[in-house]
Design an enzyme around this catalytic site. Structure first.
Site, PDB file in Angstrom:
ATOM      1  N   GLY A 175     -10.551   0.694  -7.363  1.00  0.00           N
ATOM      2  CA  GLY A 175     -10.397  -0.604  -8.016  1.00  0.00           C
ATOM      3  C   GLY A 175      -9.072  -0.809  -8.720  1.00  0.00           C
ATOM      4  O   GLY A 175      -8.958  -1.678  -9.592  1.00  0.00           O
ATOM      5  N   HIS A 187      -3.814  -4.026   3.097  1.00  0.00           N
ATOM      6  CA  HIS A 187      -3.800  -2.801   3.911  1.00  0.00           C
ATOM      7  C   HIS A 187      -2.490  -2.055   3.613  1.00  0.00           C
ATOM      8  O   HIS A 187      -1.426  -2.678   3.576  1.00  0.00           O
ATOM      9  CB  HIS A 187      -3.883  -3.163   5.396  1.00  0.00           C
ATOM     10  CG  HIS A 187      -3.991  -1.960   6.274  1.00  0.00           C
ATOM     11  ND1 HIS A 187      -5.180  -1.288   6.465  1.00  0.00           N
ATOM     12  CD2 HIS A 187      -3.054  -1.289   6.992  1.00  0.00           C
ATOM     13  CE1 HIS A 187      -4.960  -0.248   7.271  1.00  0.00           C
ATOM     14  NE2 HIS A 187      -3.693  -0.236   7.606  1.00  0.00           N
TER      15      HIS A 187
HETATM   16  C1  GRF Z   1      -5.531   0.439  -1.113  1.00  0.00           C
HETATM   17  O1  GRF Z   1      -4.593   1.332  -0.599  1.00  0.00           O
HETATM   18  C2  GRF Z   1      -5.763  -0.708  -0.169  1.00  0.00           C
HETATM   19  O2  GRF Z   1      -4.639  -1.056   0.555  1.00  0.00           O
HETATM   20  C3  GRF Z   1      -6.792  -0.146   0.766  1.00  0.00           C
HETATM   21  O3  GRF Z   1      -7.638   0.633  -0.069  1.00  0.00           O
HETATM   22  C4  GRF Z   1      -6.910   1.097  -1.208  1.00  0.00           C
HETATM   23  C5  GRF Z   1      -7.680   0.660  -2.413  1.00  0.00           C
HETATM   24  O4  GRF Z   1      -7.202   1.203  -3.604  1.00  0.00           O
HETATM   25  N1  GRF Z   1      -7.463  -1.197   1.484  1.00  0.00           N
HETATM   26  P1  GRF Z   1      -7.841   0.694  -4.983  1.00  0.00           P
HETATM   27  O5  GRF Z   1      -9.354   0.801  -4.854  1.00  0.00           O
HETATM   28  O6  GRF Z   1      -7.412  -0.721  -5.200  1.00  0.00           O
HETATM   29  O7  GRF Z   1      -7.325   1.628  -6.029  1.00  0.00           O
END
Ligand code: GRF
Length: 200
Positions: free
Chosen positions: A11, A108
């Site tokens: 998150g 992504h």
């Molecule tokens: C990020 O690297 C995002 O690009 C991918 O999942 C990860 C999530 O990280 N889809 P967080 O949960 O926001 O710390």
């Protein structure tokens, strides 16, 4: 702009968006957070921030259709304008996609269409970039449709791969960039500079 965030684990992107909206940098409000993982950091962050939180998963809704419907209802009920996936590891169902046409975005950690699709998540993405020997990677914000990582690109930014990078250093650099870039991109959507109905 009323945002509904779906997040599965850390998150940290969700937190960056909440912080930016509270600082007045992002003209938006996070009105609901949904996670498939009741014990996630995303859930804890929502509780700490006083944001309504819903655990919706295969545990609460064993049938995927029911789950999809449950997610669509919670988002609609909260009056969400834009659905923001931030590290959401599950597939978004057709009912939710139909309820929010061109109004679901995902982030992504690479330059799609490279290094995307089924199985390309977390450090696997960064390992694949290192294995390919690319000098540049980046961040993609894209619309969500039925296929993983395939919807039209909303915005992209580049991040350099540095000599001596390993998967951890590269992942950390990209994630830090994601936080600012997601907020910037949402600002451009809120202002109308980026029109989600007119992406090629
Ligand atoms: C990020 O690297 C995002 O690009 C991918 O999942 C990860 C999530 O990280 N889809 P967080 O949960 O926001 O710390």
């Amino acid at each position: 702009m009323r945002l509904g965030i779906l997040a599965s684990h850390g998150g940290s992107n969700m937190q960056a968006i909440v912080d930016a909206s509270r600082r007045g940098v992002l003209p938006a409000e996070v009105v609901v957070v949904i996670s498939n993982n009741a014990g996630s950091q995303a859930a804890a962050r929502a509780a700490r921030e006083g944001i309504p939180f819903h655990h919706l998963s295969g545990v609460t809704h064993p049938e995927f259709e029911q789950l999809d419907d449950g997610i669509a209802r919670v988002l609609s009920g909260a009056g969400v304008d834009l659905v923001v996936l931030a590290g959401y590891m599950k597939k978004v169902g057709p009912r939710t996609i139909e309820r929010f046409p061109n109004r679901i975005v995902n982030i992504h950690p690479a330059l799609l269409p490279k290094f995307g699709g089924v199985g390309m998540y977390g450090i696997r993405v960064h390992q694949a970039v290192l294995d390919a020997g690319d000098a540049l990677t980046g961040v993609t914000v894209h619309l969500v449709d039925q296929e993983y990582d395939r919807g039209p690109v909303v915005a992209q930014c580049e991040v350099a791969v540095l000599e001596g990078d390993d998967v951890e250093t590269l992942a950390a650099r990209v994630l830090e960039r994601e936080h600012a870039f997601y907020v910037e991109t949402l600002c451009r959507i809120a202002s109308g500079e980026l029109d989600l109905d007119r992406l090629s």
